[in-house]
Design a protein around this motif. Structure first.
Motif, PDB file in Angstrom:
ATOM      1  N   THR A 190      -4.223   5.605   6.663  1.00  0.00           N
ATOM      2  CA  THR A 190      -3.206   5.509   5.606  1.00  0.00           C
ATOM      3  C   THR A 190      -3.474   6.441   4.432  1.00  0.00           C
ATOM      4  N   LEU A 227      -6.200   6.368   2.403  1.00  0.00           N
ATOM      5  CA  LEU A 227      -7.039   5.773   1.367  1.00  0.00           C
ATOM      6  C   LEU A 227      -8.503   6.119   1.620  1.00  0.00           C
ATOM      7  N   LEU A 241       2.241   0.470   3.940  1.00  0.00           N
ATOM      8  CA  LEU A 241       1.446   1.452   3.203  1.00  0.00           C
ATOM      9  C   LEU A 241       1.920   2.880   3.472  1.00  0.00           C
ATOM     10  N   THR A 242       2.141   3.196   4.745  1.00  0.00           N
ATOM     11  CA  THR A 242       2.536   4.558   5.101  1.00  0.00           C
ATOM     12  C   THR A 242       3.966   4.870   4.636  1.00  0.00           C
ATOM     13  N   SER A 254       4.071   4.900   0.627  1.00  0.00           N
ATOM     14  CA  SER A 254       3.326   6.044   0.079  1.00  0.00           C
ATOM     15  C   SER A 254       4.072   7.353   0.346  1.00  0.00           C
ATOM     16  N   TYR A 270       7.361   6.987  -2.115  1.00  0.00           N
ATOM     17  CA  TYR A 270       7.163   6.825  -3.558  1.00  0.00           C
ATOM     18  C   TYR A 270       5.813   7.322  -4.063  1.00  0.00           C
ATOM     19  N   GLY A 271       4.845   7.447  -3.162  1.00  0.00           N
ATOM     20  CA  GLY A 271       3.489   7.809  -3.564  1.00  0.00           C
ATOM     21  C   GLY A 271       2.541   6.636  -3.379  1.00  0.00           C
ATOM     22  N   MET A 272       1.278   6.927  -3.092  1.00  0.00           N
ATOM     23  CA  MET A 272       0.308   5.875  -2.830  1.00  0.00           C
ATOM     24  C   MET A 272       0.128   4.886  -3.977  1.00  0.00           C
ATOM     25  N   TYR A 286       2.291   3.541  -5.838  1.00  0.00           N
ATOM     26  CA  TYR A 286       3.326   2.509  -5.726  1.00  0.00           C
ATOM     27  C   TYR A 286       3.072   1.591  -4.527  1.00  0.00           C
ATOM     28  N   ALA A 287       2.476   2.142  -3.461  1.00  0.00           N
ATOM     29  CA  ALA A 287       2.086   1.299  -2.328  1.00  0.00           C
ATOM     30  C   ALA A 287       1.003   0.310  -2.762  1.00  0.00           C
TER      31      ALA A 287
END
Length: 425
Positions: A40, A42, A80-81, A84, A87-89, A91-92
């Protein structure tokens, strides 16, 4: 002390046993816990940190009565994927944080009203179908990692993925005892070694780059990321958490059966839900993936007959310590994409299969058109990429799709379609 002596949740083993028993749990959780952040985007080191500290938080909230290790949740990978990417990680992570707070709200409601309302809203036919969707939704991701190198088909990549998959299957099916519980870890290591050997004999196929390991310091803080909040990301994660809450109920029940204690009553389901939820919120606050109780560690307890919370806590401390070894985290990041893809073929299939098991073990009757209709619609919307999208003015865009939309539709159908049998489907 006999190696076969049963240790209860409150029992603390001698240090000579405590350390190796804790490391067993680290091995059991490690493969899946680091796989989620790698899939994902991270940080694996941050995931180890939040898994360890989240487990310690869970132990504190449950009064050190429940031996459960919390690691990265696979059920949240689609959310998550998708979030992200859109909206971007950050925001996830914000959505994941709110999902953890939602757990806490459900825990409060369970304490006041019990679980009957939860059974009505989310019967096995809904939960099983949603879990199938979660697994199958990820299937294209697994195959993409297994076969393609920067958009170009690679037979080398596919060969690595198949070898990794074969190792994991052989360990899972043919080996017994503790080795069976760490099939993911053995598959990852086996696929990694195969890639190294292939690159050594055929330099043109060397795809592991150790430069990141050379540049990394020996010790340092994991990389942390702060969450941001948006309406659609938060709503998406809360909806997906409805399925993971039911997963928590199942894991707690299985742990109760393995240990021989009724954790639904003591410390209470509201305490275990609260611990799981706050551990997820804590993880998101630091930039880690949402947490969940791990079946792999339940398997270790079933094999060893050691149910000690002290042992679980020791494993949590080891995970935290590993997160501060930067070279260790860098080595994890060198795991090739096709190795991850090979493991994902098995893991994502296992998620879908667990949904099938939920349906079968719950005795869902598919001769009943009600159940057949609910499952059919959930799976077509979820796997087919259904999306509900509209704009309000020029500023606000609402979009809900995939697993989240399928879950909402499934809940609504279950509540609206009459149940002629008068029982929970």
């Amino acid at each position: 002390m006999s190696t076969h002596e049963i240790l209860g949740p409150a029992d603390r083993p001698a240090l000579s046993r405590w350390i190796p028993l804790s490391f067993q749990h680290v091995f059991a959780m490690f493969g899946a816990t680091v796989l989620v952040p790698l899939l994902t985007g991270l940080s694996p080191s941050t995931a180890l940190f939040t898994a360890g500290t989240g487990t310690l938080l869970y132990i504190l909230i449950t009064g050190a009565k429940v031996p459960a290790f919390l690691g990265s949740s696979f059920a949240f990978i689609p959310a998550l994927t998708a979030i992200s990417a859109a909206y971007g990680m950050p925001y996830a992570l914000g959505g994941a944080f709110c999902a953890g707070i939602f757990y806490a709200l459900v825990a409060a409601l369970v304490k006041v009203a019990g679980t009957r309302w939860l059974d009505k809203a989310l019967p096995p036919v809904v939960i099983g179908s949603v879990i199938i969707v979660i697994g199958l939704n990820l299937a294209p991701v697994a195959m993409q990692s297994s076969m393609y190198n920067n958009g170009t088909y690679s037979l080398v990549y596919f060969s690595i993925a198949l070898v990794t998959l074969a190792i994991a299957i052989i360990v899972s099916v043919f080996l017994k005892g503790f080795f069976n519980t760490i099939a993911i870890l053995i598959g990852l290591v086996g696929g990694y070694l195969f890639t190294l050997i292939m690159g050594f004999f055929f330099p043109a196929y060397a795809i592991i780059d150790f430069s990141i390991v050379q540049k990394a310091s020996w010790f340092g803080l994991p990389s942390f990321a702060m969450p941001k909040f948006g309406f659609v990301p938060v709503l998406t994660f809360i909806i997906v958490s409805l399925a993971t809450i039911c997963e928590h109920l199942g894991d707690t029940m299985v742990t109760s059966k393995v240990v021989g204690r009724d954790f639904y009553k003591n410390p209470g389901l509201h305490r275990t839900l609260l611990g799981d939820g706050l551990a997820t919120a804590w993880a998101a606050l630091w930039g880690g993936p949402p947490n969940t109780t791990y079946g792999e560690n339940i398997g270790v307890m079933a094999i060893t007959k050691v149910y000690s919370v002290w042992v679980i806590g020791g494993a949590a401390v080891v995970a935290v310590l590993l997160s501060f070894i930067q070279k260790f985290g860098a080595i994890i990041q060198t795991i090739p994409g096709p190795v991850m893809g090979g493991m994902s073929m098995l893991l994502y299939g296992l998620i879908a299969s667990s949904g099938l098991r939920t349906i079968v073990e719950s005795g869902v009757d598919y001769k009943d058109k009600r159940n057949l209709t609910i499952s059919s619609v959930i799976m077509v919307i979820g796997i087919g990429g259904g999306i509900l999208q509209f704009n309000i003015g020029s500023e606000f865009r609402f979009a809900l799709g995939g697993v989240a939309l399928a879950t909402v539709v499934g809940i609504l159908l279950n509540l609206v379609i009459p149940n002629k049998n008068g029982t929970d489907a």
